[in-house]
Design an enzyme around this catalytic site. Structure first.
Site, short mmCIF file in Angstrom:
data_model
loop_
_atom_site.label_atom_id
_atom_site.label_comp_id
_atom_site.label_asym_id
_atom_site.label_seq_id
_atom_site.Cartn_x
_atom_site.Cartn_y
_atom_site.Cartn_z
N HIS A 14 6.55 53.47 -58.27
CA HIS A 14 7.27 53.63 -59.54
C HIS A 14 8.19 52.43 -59.73
O HIS A 14 9.32 52.41 -59.27
CB HIS A 14 8.06 54.95 -59.51
CG HIS A 14 8.73 55.31 -60.80
ND1 HIS A 14 9.02 56.62 -61.15
CD2 HIS A 14 9.17 54.55 -61.84
CE1 HIS A 14 9.61 56.64 -62.33
NE2 HIS A 14 9.73 55.40 -62.77
N HIS A 16 8.83 49.55 -62.97
CA HIS A 16 8.50 48.96 -64.27
C HIS A 16 8.69 47.46 -64.11
O HIS A 16 9.80 47.01 -63.83
CB HIS A 16 9.42 49.48 -65.36
CG HIS A 16 9.37 50.97 -65.49
ND1 HIS A 16 8.60 51.61 -66.43
CD2 HIS A 16 9.99 51.95 -64.77
CE1 HIS A 16 8.74 52.92 -66.29
NE2 HIS A 16 9.58 53.16 -65.30
N HIS A 194 5.95 60.03 -66.73
CA HIS A 194 7.36 60.35 -66.50
C HIS A 194 7.59 61.75 -67.08
O HIS A 194 7.22 62.02 -68.23
CB HIS A 194 8.28 59.38 -67.24
CG HIS A 194 8.42 58.04 -66.59
ND1 HIS A 194 7.36 57.25 -66.26
CD2 HIS A 194 9.54 57.35 -66.22
CE1 HIS A 194 7.81 56.13 -65.71
NE2 HIS A 194 9.13 56.16 -65.67
N GLU A 197 12.76 63.72 -65.81
CA GLU A 197 13.82 62.77 -65.41
C GLU A 197 15.12 63.31 -66.01
O GLU A 197 16.06 63.64 -65.28
CB GLU A 197 13.51 61.36 -65.93
CG GLU A 197 14.60 60.33 -65.63
CD GLU A 197 14.30 58.94 -66.19
OE1 GLU A 197 13.39 58.81 -67.04
OE2 GLU A 197 15.00 57.98 -65.78
N ASP A 275 12.16 52.01 -59.63
CA ASP A 275 12.20 52.18 -61.09
C ASP A 275 12.43 50.85 -61.82
O ASP A 275 11.46 50.23 -62.25
CB ASP A 275 13.25 53.22 -61.48
CG ASP A 275 12.93 53.95 -62.78
OD1 ASP A 275 11.86 53.71 -63.35
OD2 ASP A 275 13.77 54.77 -63.22
N ASP A 276 13.69 50.43 -61.98
CA ASP A 276 14.02 49.18 -62.67
C ASP A 276 15.05 48.45 -61.82
O ASP A 276 16.25 48.44 -62.12
CB ASP A 276 14.60 49.48 -64.06
CG ASP A 276 13.61 50.23 -64.92
OD1 ASP A 276 12.71 49.59 -65.47
OD2 ASP A 276 13.73 51.48 -65.01
N1 HPA Z 1 12.46 56.33 -67.70
C1 HPA Z 1 11.74 56.22 -68.80
N2 HPA Z 1 11.29 55.07 -69.25
C2 HPA Z 1 11.58 53.96 -68.56
C3 HPA Z 1 12.32 54.01 -67.41
C4 HPA Z 1 12.78 55.26 -66.95
O1 HPA Z 1 13.46 55.42 -65.91
N3 HPA Z 1 12.42 52.73 -66.98
C5 HPA Z 1 11.74 51.95 -67.83
N4 HPA Z 1 11.23 52.69 -68.80
ZN ZN Z 2 10.46 54.86 -64.61
#
Ligand code: HPA
Ligand code: ZN
Length: 338
Positions: A14, A16, A194, A197, A275-276
């Site tokens: 996971h 991006h 996703h 979250e 994630d990011d």
């Molecule tokens: N959630 C949803 N969309 C996203 C995320 C996330 O954590 N990071 C980049 N796009």
């Molecule tokens: Zn994500």
């Protein structure tokens, strides 16, 4: 105790790729491409990375992605991420990309995927890191736009392992994309989404029952529905959990409050991911270390998290076996110097 997390062979499921763009590279690209940024300096960018929820992050994340214009930009961003993978002993990574973030600005689909996939081939050849690519649809945009993006991707299908669903969760349930995922499956793509979250457990159920996904990205809201937690455990549906992301986006107040250990204890196939990482304060190694420390994970739990990611990956049986064998060697401890 850090349980030798640095040496642990890792699989990331996971990430991006646009979320790996560090401020220094963002500034360099802005300059070479003549794109204006609303920040005076790299420090100014980092100061702006204070988020109250998912949407407050996404607004800044999409603004940052505007510097990406050329094939070389996508290559450089992806290569920088792969160098971080090497430092964290990531052996395999499955990378999300958001084509609509770029095609809606006039950047060709081909430019995006060529740059990313050229870096991934170099990563395999030069760093020994294997990878898969997952195309994510932006759920705040229409199902029709997602379908058009899927059609655009078909000529590049041999470079794409799966489709996914990301961006603003609340108000954009998986059901909105049922036809798109039906078509994606019909042309041979696996799928992930996703869900849970910030959104309710029902979105996780929809992703499983309507989109027929192979794993759930995040999924931490499942604990609001004990029957769902049992189902996730019984069916061994993997959750790609991102602990530092969840704290930065205020899903949990503190990492000590995270439910990862609870889910692991309930027998859910939980994995740890970044994630990011450029926005949330750390790559996968840091996510592992921070979680292990805050939740007092023991070596067996760390090993389980690493093995779960191997099992949950899109690698074939031989690839999984190779990585499990690497984890066996990690468990046996460092080989003594001759
Ligand atoms: N959630 C949803 N969309 C996203 C995320 C996330 O954590 N990071 C980049 N796009
Ligand atoms: Zn994500």
């Amino acid at each position: 105790m850090d349980h030798d997390i640095d040496r642990l062979p890792k699989v990331e499921l996971h990430i991006h790729i646009e979320g790996s763009l560090e401020p220094e590279l963002m500034f360099a690209m802005a300059e070479r491409n003549g794109v204006a940024l609303p920040y005076a300096s790299v420090e100014d960018v980092r100061r702006a990375y204070e988020f109250s929820d998912l949407q407050s992050f996404l607004d800044i994340y999409y603004a940052g992605a505007r510097v990406l214009l050329t094939e070389q930009d996508f290559y450089d961003m992806t290569w920088a991420y792969l160098e971080r993978c090497r430092n964290d002993n990531v052996r395999h990574t499955e990378i999300f990309f958001d084509p609509q973030t770029h095609t809606d600005r006039g950047v060709a689909f081909e430019t995006v995927i060529d740059g990313i996939s050229r870096a991934l081939s170099d990563g395999e050849r030069l760093l020994g890191i294997s990878s898969r690519l997952i195309l994510c649809f932006l759920r705040h945009l229409s199902a029709e736009a997602a379908m058009a993006t899927l059609e655009q991707a078909l000529p590049f299908g041999d470079r794409i392992a799966a489709v996914g669903l990301d961006s603003s969760e609340t108000g954009h349930p998986p059901a909105k994309f049922r036809a798109v995922f039906d078509r994606a499956r019909a042309v041979g793509f696996a799928s992930v989404a996703h869900a849970g979250e910030e959104g309710p457990p029902d979105y996780i159920r929809q992703a499983l029952d309507l989109l027929k996904v192979r794993r759930i990205d995040h999924g931490v809201q499942c604990v609001r529905d004990p029957d769902l937690v049992r189902r996730l455990a019984d069916e061994q549906i993997p959750l790609t959990v991102c602990p530092l992301s969840n704290v930065k986006l205020c899903v949990f107040d503190r990492i000590e409050d995270h439910n990862l250990k609870q889910l692991l204890g309930a027998g859910v196939c939980v994995t740890v991911n970044s994630d990011d990482p450029a926005y949330f304060g750390g790559y996968i190694g840091r996510n592992f270390r921070a979680t292990a420390r805050a939740l007092d994970l023991d070596r067996t739990e760390i090993e389980q998290l690493a093995r779960n990611a191997v099992t949950a990956s899109f690698l074939d049986a031989a690839g999984k076996q190779r990585l499990h064998a690497e984890i066996d060697r990690w468990r046996a401890g460092p080989v003594p110097e001759a």
